[in-house]
Design a protein around this motif. Structure first.
Motif, PDB file in Angstrom:
ATOM      1  N   LEU A   9       0.808  -1.209   0.000  1.00 40.70           N
ATOM      2  CA  LEU A   9       0.000   0.000   0.000  1.00 40.70           C
ATOM      3  C   LEU A   9       0.847   1.266   0.000  1.00 40.70           C
ATOM      4  CD1 LEU A   9      -2.846  -0.877   2.550  1.00 40.70           C
ATOM      5  CD2 LEU A   9      -3.014  -0.766   0.061  1.00 40.70           C
ATOM      6  N   HIS A  10       2.139   1.114   0.295  1.00 35.49           N
ATOM      7  CA  HIS A  10       3.005   2.276   0.423  1.00 35.49           C
ATOM      8  C   HIS A  10       3.734   2.537  -0.883  1.00 35.49           C
ATOM      9  CE1 HIS A  10       6.842   4.283   2.036  1.00 35.49           C
ATOM     10  NE2 HIS A  10       5.888   5.179   2.056  1.00 35.49           N
ATOM     11  N   ARG A  71      -6.034   0.201  -5.142  1.00 33.82           N
ATOM     12  CA  ARG A  71      -6.052   0.034  -3.677  1.00 33.82           C
ATOM     13  C   ARG A  71      -7.419   0.300  -3.083  1.00 33.82           C
ATOM     14  NH1 ARG A  71      -1.454  -0.874  -6.274  1.00 33.82           N
ATOM     15  NH2 ARG A  71       0.164  -1.639  -4.865  1.00 33.82           N
ATOM     16  N   VAL A 124      -6.270   5.661   1.697  1.00 34.51           N
ATOM     17  CA  VAL A 124      -5.310   5.114   0.741  1.00 34.51           C
ATOM     18  C   VAL A 124      -4.176   6.112   0.499  1.00 34.51           C
ATOM     19  CG1 VAL A 124      -5.005   4.385  -1.654  1.00 34.51           C
ATOM     20  CG2 VAL A 124      -6.964   3.580  -0.362  1.00 34.51           C
ATOM     21  N   ALA A 127      -1.888   5.848   3.456  1.00 31.92           N
ATOM     22  CA  ALA A 127      -1.056   4.643   3.384  1.00 31.92           C
ATOM     23  C   ALA A 127      -0.018   4.739   2.273  1.00 31.92           C
ATOM     24  CB  ALA A 127      -1.947   3.414   3.168  1.00 31.92           C
ATOM     25  N   ALA A 128      -0.368   5.409   1.174  1.00 34.57           N
ATOM     26  CA  ALA A 128       0.560   5.510   0.045  1.00 34.57           C
ATOM     27  C   ALA A 128       1.742   6.417   0.358  1.00 34.57           C
ATOM     28  CB  ALA A 128      -0.176   6.028  -1.194  1.00 34.57           C
TER      29      ALA A 128
END
Length: 254
Positions: A9-10, A71, A124, A127-128
């Motif tokens: 997710l990163h 995502r 998202v 998290a990204a």
């Protein structure tokens, strides 16, 4: 997580958003979500504005649209639930393409979809632009219960270990000619799940003993100073701040 390992997710980067301390981004996302939830469902223009704000954050953070869309699959259960509401809702009904839909159900579906989509998109983006471990450190900085933060840290750290163990067990079964095809194979899968649970529990016991032997007293050491300046708090607060200002402005005109 080991050095060089990135969660799926990163999205590593060096943008302004990436450089903000995690507690600032975490607080900004939570406050933004509260503003979205507080917005009346009939105010369509505000929801479009919230989406534009998140799009601006994505551009600044250099997060590709395709990355965000992939995502956001986590939202599918909300979408399925919302789609069912116009069909099962009661009260006044309206025809659409030969179907009789509940007006209250349509409003409820819209309310769930737009607010869930904006909330998931903000999450998202968080998290990204933030390593998962740093998100948990940010939660610790925000004085969230230490025990919950530590549980989440261990879950994050050992989830990949447990999944790798599960893959090895599957390979071992398949190398012996086993392939789950129907309900007759459920007992084998159940025994594998039981063995995986026991192995995970025993690994947890060993890890806890190893931590105690190294001086663990109930709190994890913080190895990096992630304190935030007033300017960083102000930068992160622009997202919920602009959203709140727009909501209050429209509220005043209503």
């Amino acid at each position: 997580m080991g050095a060089g390992h990135h969660h799926r997710l990163h999205l590593p980067g060096d943008s302004l958003v990436h450089r903000l301390p995690p507690q600032c981004k975490l607080a900004a996302v939570v406050c933004f979500a509260l503003v979205v939830v507080a917005t009346p469902r009939e105010w369509f223009g505000l929801f479009a504005g919230y989406g534009a704000l998140l799009a601006a954050v994505a551009v600044i953070a250099r997060v590709p649209p395709g990355f965000l869309l992939r995502r956001m699959a986590v939202e599918v259960p909300f979408v399925l639930f919302a789609v069912a509401l116009p069909f099962v809702g009661s009260g006044e009904r309206t025809p659409f393409l030969g179907l009789s839909l509940s007006v209250a159900g349509l409003w409820a579906a819209w309310n769930i979809l737009v607010k869930a989509t904006l909330g998931v998109l903000a999450s998202v983006l968080l998290a990204a632009t933030t390593d998962p471990r740093m998100i948990l450190l940010g939660a610790q900085r925000l004085r969230l219960p230490s025990l919950l933060v530590q549980i989440a840290m261990f879950m994050l750290r050992y989830l990949d270990v447990i999944l790798a163990e599960m893959r090895r067990m599957r390979v071992a079964r398949e190398s012996r000619g086993f392939a789950a095809r129907d309900v007759r194979h459920i007992p084998v899968i159940a025994r594998s799940a039981g063995a995986l649970f026991i192995r995970s529990y025993e690994r947890g016991e060993r890890v806890h003993l190893a931590m105690l032997s190294r001086g663990y007293t109930g709190s994890m050491p913080v190895l990096a100073d992630e304190s935030a300046s007033s300017r960083q708090w102000l930068t992160a607060g622009m997202l919920p701040g602009v959203a709140l200002a727009a909501l209050l402005g429209v509220w005043g005109l209503a």
